[in-house]
Write a protein that holds these residues in place. Structure first.
Motif, PDB file in Angstrom:
ATOM      1  N   LEU A  77       0.802  -1.116   0.041  1.00 51.26           N
ATOM      2  CA  LEU A  77      -0.007   0.049   0.178  1.00 51.26           C
ATOM      3  C   LEU A  77       0.743   1.331   0.071  1.00 51.26           C
ATOM      4  O   LEU A  77       1.906   1.305   0.592  1.00 51.26           O
ATOM      5  CB  LEU A  77      -0.843   0.055   1.166  1.00 51.26           C
ATOM      6  N   GLY A  78       0.394   2.385  -0.653  1.00 49.13           N
ATOM      7  CA  GLY A  78       1.098   3.633  -0.358  1.00 49.13           C
ATOM      8  C   GLY A  78       1.134   4.078   0.732  1.00 49.13           C
ATOM      9  O   GLY A  78       0.190   3.690   1.849  1.00 49.13           O
ATOM     10  N   SER A 112       8.970  10.334  13.975  1.00 52.78           N
ATOM     11  CA  SER A 112       9.666  10.920  12.796  1.00 52.78           C
ATOM     12  C   SER A 112      10.965  10.187  12.413  1.00 52.78           C
ATOM     13  O   SER A 112      11.567  10.964  11.593  1.00 52.78           O
ATOM     14  CB  SER A 112       9.694  12.386  12.910  1.00 52.78           C
ATOM     15  N   LEU A 113      11.346   9.049  12.957  1.00 52.50           N
ATOM     16  CA  LEU A 113      12.674   8.766  12.719  1.00 52.50           C
ATOM     17  C   LEU A 113      12.809   8.189  11.449  1.00 52.50           C
ATOM     18  O   LEU A 113      14.222   7.748  11.148  1.00 52.50           O
ATOM     19  CB  LEU A 113      12.981   7.541  13.772  1.00 52.50           C
ATOM     20  N   GLY A 114      11.763   7.647  10.806  1.00 50.86           N
ATOM     21  CA  GLY A 114      11.871   7.051   9.421  1.00 50.86           C
ATOM     22  C   GLY A 114      11.932   5.636   9.347  1.00 50.86           C
ATOM     23  O   GLY A 114      12.056   5.031   8.309  1.00 50.86           O
ATOM     24  N   LYS A 115      11.538   4.949  10.429  1.00 49.18           N
ATOM     25  CA  LYS A 115      11.394   3.465  10.526  1.00 49.18           C
ATOM     26  C   LYS A 115      10.142   2.935  10.087  1.00 49.18           C
ATOM     27  O   LYS A 115      10.028   2.098   9.514  1.00 49.18           O
ATOM     28  CB  LYS A 115      11.608   3.114  11.764  1.00 49.18           C
ATOM     29  N   ASN A 116       9.146   3.931   9.926  1.00 45.68           N
ATOM     30  CA  ASN A 116       7.694   3.912   9.677  1.00 45.68           C
ATOM     31  C   ASN A 116       7.113   5.079   8.896  1.00 45.68           C
ATOM     32  O   ASN A 116       6.681   5.979   9.671  1.00 45.68           O
ATOM     33  CB  ASN A 116       6.783   3.248  10.714  1.00 45.68           C
ATOM     34  N   ALA A 117       7.464   4.983   7.651  1.00 45.92           N
ATOM     35  CA  ALA A 117       7.019   6.195   7.056  1.00 45.92           C
ATOM     36  C   ALA A 117       5.632   6.965   7.224  1.00 45.92           C
ATOM     37  O   ALA A 117       5.482   8.071   6.985  1.00 45.92           O
ATOM     38  CB  ALA A 117       7.307   6.165   5.523  1.00 45.92           C
ATOM     39  N   ALA A 118       4.619   6.094   7.397  1.00 38.74           N
ATOM     40  CA  ALA A 118       3.234   6.592   7.581  1.00 38.74           C
ATOM     41  C   ALA A 118       2.841   7.044   8.922  1.00 38.74           C
ATOM     42  O   ALA A 118       2.035   7.602   9.193  1.00 38.74           O
ATOM     43  CB  ALA A 118       2.435   5.364   6.969  1.00 38.74           C
ATOM     44  N   LYS A 153      11.905  11.315   2.689  1.00 37.62           N
ATOM     45  CA  LYS A 153      11.410  12.253   1.708  1.00 37.62           C
ATOM     46  C   LYS A 153      10.830  11.466   0.475  1.00 37.62           C
ATOM     47  O   LYS A 153       9.896  12.146  -0.112  1.00 37.62           O
ATOM     48  CB  LYS A 153      12.811  12.945   1.317  1.00 37.62           C
ATOM     49  N   GLN A 154      11.343  10.303   0.111  1.00 39.71           N
ATOM     50  CA  GLN A 154      11.107   9.598  -1.140  1.00 39.71           C
ATOM     51  C   GLN A 154       9.625   9.157  -0.954  1.00 39.71           C
ATOM     52  O   GLN A 154       8.690   9.293  -1.839  1.00 39.71           O
ATOM     53  CB  GLN A 154      12.004   8.528  -1.265  1.00 39.71           C
ATOM     54  N   SER A 155       9.463   8.593   0.204  1.00 43.38           N
ATOM     55  CA  SER A 155       8.111   7.768   0.526  1.00 43.38           C
ATOM     56  C   SER A 155       6.901   8.873   0.408  1.00 43.38           C
ATOM     57  O   SER A 155       5.738   8.517   0.175  1.00 43.38           O
ATOM     58  CB  SER A 155       8.145   7.282   1.902  1.00 43.38           C
ATOM     59  N   HIS A 156       7.315  10.277   0.884  1.00 48.94           N
ATOM     60  CA  HIS A 156       6.054  11.234   1.027  1.00 48.94           C
ATOM     61  C   HIS A 156       6.177  11.911  -0.118  1.00 48.94           C
ATOM     62  O   HIS A 156       5.358  12.973  -0.369  1.00 48.94           O
ATOM     63  CB  HIS A 156       6.265  12.037   2.182  1.00 48.94           C
ATOM     64  N   GLY A 157       7.233  11.759  -1.390  1.00 44.23           N
ATOM     65  CA  GLY A 157       7.171  12.448  -2.463  1.00 44.23           C
ATOM     66  C   GLY A 157       7.273  13.887  -2.438  1.00 44.23           C
ATOM     67  O   GLY A 157       7.004  14.659  -3.273  1.00 44.23           O
ATOM     68  N   LEU A 164       8.919  18.113   3.545  1.00 46.46           N
ATOM     69  CA  LEU A 164       9.013  16.974   4.539  1.00 46.46           C
ATOM     70  C   LEU A 164       8.829  17.498   5.882  1.00 46.46           C
ATOM     71  O   LEU A 164       8.072  16.834   6.794  1.00 46.46           O
ATOM     72  CB  LEU A 164      10.379  16.097   4.379  1.00 46.46           C
ATOM     73  N   ASP A 165       9.386  18.387   6.483  1.00 42.35           N
ATOM     74  CA  ASP A 165       9.169  19.173   7.888  1.00 42.35           C
ATOM     75  C   ASP A 165       7.691  19.259   8.048  1.00 42.35           C
ATOM     76  O   ASP A 165       7.528  19.015   9.198  1.00 42.35           O
ATOM     77  CB  ASP A 165       9.980  20.419   7.885  1.00 42.35           C
ATOM     78  N   ALA A 166       7.004  19.660   7.135  1.00 38.87           N
ATOM     79  CA  ALA A 166       5.632  19.973   7.475  1.00 38.87           C
ATOM     80  C   ALA A 166       4.947  18.607   7.689  1.00 38.87           C
ATOM     81  O   ALA A 166       3.845  18.511   8.462  1.00 38.87           O
ATOM     82  CB  ALA A 166       5.045  20.671   6.353  1.00 38.87           C
ATOM     83  N   ILE A 167       5.364  17.664   7.092  1.00 38.97           N
ATOM     84  CA  ILE A 167       4.638  16.317   7.489  1.00 38.97           C
ATOM     85  C   ILE A 167       5.180  15.782   8.644  1.00 38.97           C
ATOM     86  O   ILE A 167       4.309  15.129   9.518  1.00 38.97           O
ATOM     87  CB  ILE A 167       4.997  15.335   6.377  1.00 38.97           C
ATOM     88  N   LEU A 168       6.566  15.731   9.006  1.00 44.20           N
ATOM     89  CA  LEU A 168       7.248  15.055   9.983  1.00 44.20           C
ATOM     90  C   LEU A 168       6.749  15.852  11.533  1.00 44.20           C
ATOM     91  O   LEU A 168       6.857  15.151  12.506  1.00 44.20           O
ATOM     92  CB  LEU A 168       8.803  15.042   9.942  1.00 44.20           C
ATOM     93  N   TYR A 169       6.736  16.941  11.233  1.00 44.49           N
ATOM     94  CA  TYR A 169       6.480  18.040  12.584  1.00 44.49           C
ATOM     95  C   TYR A 169       5.218  18.927  12.610  1.00 44.49           C
ATOM     96  O   TYR A 169       5.181  20.090  12.406  1.00 44.49           O
ATOM     97  CB  TYR A 169       7.797  19.054  12.733  1.00 44.49           C
ATOM     98  N   PRO A 170       4.006  18.153  12.659  1.00 41.10           N
ATOM     99  CA  PRO A 170       2.735  18.878  12.317  1.00 41.10           C
ATOM    100  C   PRO A 170       2.512  19.707  13.539  1.00 41.10           C
ATOM    101  O   PRO A 170       2.843  19.623  14.706  1.00 41.10           O
ATOM    102  CB  PRO A 170       1.695  17.832  12.228  1.00 41.10           C
TER     103      PRO A 170
END
Length: 524
Positions: A77-78, A112-118, A153-157, A164-170
């Motif tokens: 899944l995406g 936000s560590l990048g082990k689970n992008a979702a 960065k790649q996972s979230h396009g 990417l900051d806006a996604i990781l640190y809402p």
């Protein structure tokens, strides 16, 4: 506003043995018996073997497959669809348990560590549903983890770091943060998260002091287990020997101390890259460091309390820590600490009044101008190569960052930790074979040499033990957790800052942490 009893859902990718699992277990222990907490549940992917029986008895344990590391699960899944499904499943689990959204705090570790992008998107969905989310950051992907950051960065396009900051640190009405140190809290504030939305939650320190054997009993046990001389001194480095623990410098500390001191590295890493690095240092020690024992915690007859009780001193050469348990825990066992100073970590401890008299800022290694120039070139190459596969906007940001401090004022030495591992090995080998060089290194680092072989004063041990027990004990942590949970539940009235910083988190994290080559070494 009166807050009814809260439900606490603690989330991580896994609960295998490790730092985050230990923190979570300490949290569960601290929260037991609180009138303000109605129920606690831990939820992760399927790997949960690190949880102790006492934790399982004190909290519900849930498993959600999609919380697992991306590298350990199906990724058909995406990221957006996965996030929606995970949020829905967590909501359903809470509903089945009779938990209302308004009563529940979701305490998420390392989102936000990048082990689970979702994970960051799951949190935003949960907040939109009405859950209060407390995001506790132990480690930053931006802190010399280029593979993690690039994967996110790649996972979230995302094309740029700011996207990417806006996604990781809402930020929003039901989103708040926690960090282990004041320094990390200030980094989030500099980024634009309102400071009132960031709590500092230092780890609590617990030690089974009733189980600590007497020094004489422990030393006898360790001596027999590792076939050591009768007059040995145990210099303990009680960590898992991953790259950021800077094992080359620990071996140099063994050389500086000399016999009868025996250095003890406790735990072998589990992941392939870290294990390969560890085994390399073990092989180096066999060639040129005679007074060291590896895998001191893996002996079937030796427990952690045996190693700690047998220690004359506890050391750390680590160049990066999220919290720095090694600076605190030994004092509860009346053991002193000699360690590389990490100001972003140790500053909090010193501000609480601890007397950390044996911290060192550098290990001076002398050399010719040509050798030092080569060392500094390798340092810069290591820094550049670590981020070479990341997009151009990162390269621009990093090239504009504050340059690293160079060698000594007279340009006749370099800090051992700034050397690449290959040059560290060169130094260790030369120290072993060149008596004149070894003597010069000892003279330049005389205070460190003395600290390694000198017993701490009882008054200092008593002073630090009392501060650790008072400020970092379970009762203090309980109050800190409850305060953070209360704020999370009622934080709709707390100001929300629009993120206005013109610096990315990559910029801010790099400015707060020096670079060291050992952290990013890649072994074939």
């Amino acid at each position: 506003m009166k807050i009814s009893a809260m439900k606490i859902l603690i989330v991580h990718c896994h609960f295998e043995r490790g730092g985050v699992t230990q923190v979570v277990e300490n949290h569960v222990h601290c929260l037991q018996g609180s009138d303000e907490i109605d129920e606690v549940a831990l939820v992760s992917g399927p790997r949960q073997s690190g949880l102790q029986a006492a934790t399982r008895e004190s909290a519900s344990i849930w498993s959600v497959e999609s919380l697992e590391y991306d590298s350990h699960r199906d990724m058909s899944l995406g990221v957006d669809e996965q996030a929606q499904n995970t949020a829905r499943e967590l909501d359903e689990r809470c509903e089945q348990a009779g938990w209302s959204r308004q009563q529940t705090v979701v305490h998420w570790h390392n989102h936000s560590l990048g082990k689970n992008a979702a994970s960051p998107l799951v949190i935003q969905h949960l907040a939109a549903m009405g859950y209060s989310c407390l995001l506790q950051i132990h480690d930053f992907a931006e802190d010399q983890r280029p593979q993690n950051w690039a994967y996110l960065k790649q996972s979230h396009g995302c094309r740029r770091a700011s996207e990417l900051d806006a996604i990781l640190y809402p930020h929003g009405d039901r989103l708040s943060y926690a960090t282990l140190t004041t320094g990390d809290a200030e980094t989030l504030a500099q980024f634009g998260i309102h400071r009132s939305r960031v709590d500092v939650l230092p780890n609590s320190v617990r030690l089974p002091t009733a189980e600590l054997p007497e020094f004489e009993v422990a030393t006898q046990k360790v001596r027999e287990a590792f076939d050591l001389p009768a007059d040995f001194r145990w210099m303990l480095y009680p960590v898992r020997g991953i790259r950021r623990k800077n094992l080359g410098e620990f071996l140099l500390m063994c050389q500086l101390a000399g016999r009868p001191t025996i250095g003890a590295m406790t735990l072998m890493p589990a992941t392939p890259m870290e294990k390969k690095s560890y085994e390399r240092w073990q092989a180096v020690a066999e060639r040129c460091v005679e007074n060291v024992v590896f895998n001191a915690a893996h002996h079937e007859d030796i427990q952690f309390v045996d190693n700690l009780s047998a220690a004359s001193v506890v050391v750390s050469s680590s160049v990066a820590e999220g919290f720095g348990m090694v600076f605190l825990e030994p004092w509860l066992a009346s053991r002193s600490v000699v360690a590389r100073n990490l100001p972003g970590v140790t500053g909090d401890f010193i501000n609480h009044g601890m007397r950390l008299d044996h911290l060192y800022d550098a290990v001076q290694i002398p050399g010719s101008p040509e050798w030092l120039a080569a060392a500094n070139r390798q340092f810069q190459d290591a820094k550049t190569n670590a981020w070479k596969d990341v997009q151009r906007d990162v390269d621009i940001a990093r090239s504009q960052s504050t340059p690293d401090q160079s060698s000594g004022d007279a340009n006749d030495w370099i800090d051992f930790a700034r050397l690449t591992p290959s040059m560290q090995i060169e130094v260790l080998q030369r120290f072993n074979t060149d008596a004149g060089f070894a003597q010069e290194v000892r003279e330049r680092n005389a205070a460190l040499c003395e600290a390694l072989v000198t017993e701490a004063r009882p008054a200092v041990i008593d002073h630090n033990r009392n501060i650790v027990a008072t400020h970092f004990g379970p009762e203090n942590q309980k109050q800190q957790l409850l305060n953070a949970y209360r704020k999370a539940i009622s934080n709709e009235s707390i100001p929300v800052s629009e993120v206005q910083s013109d610096q990315t988190m990559l910029d801010l994290v790099e400015h707060s942490r020096p670079f060291y080559p050992c952290r990013v070494e890649q072994l074939d």
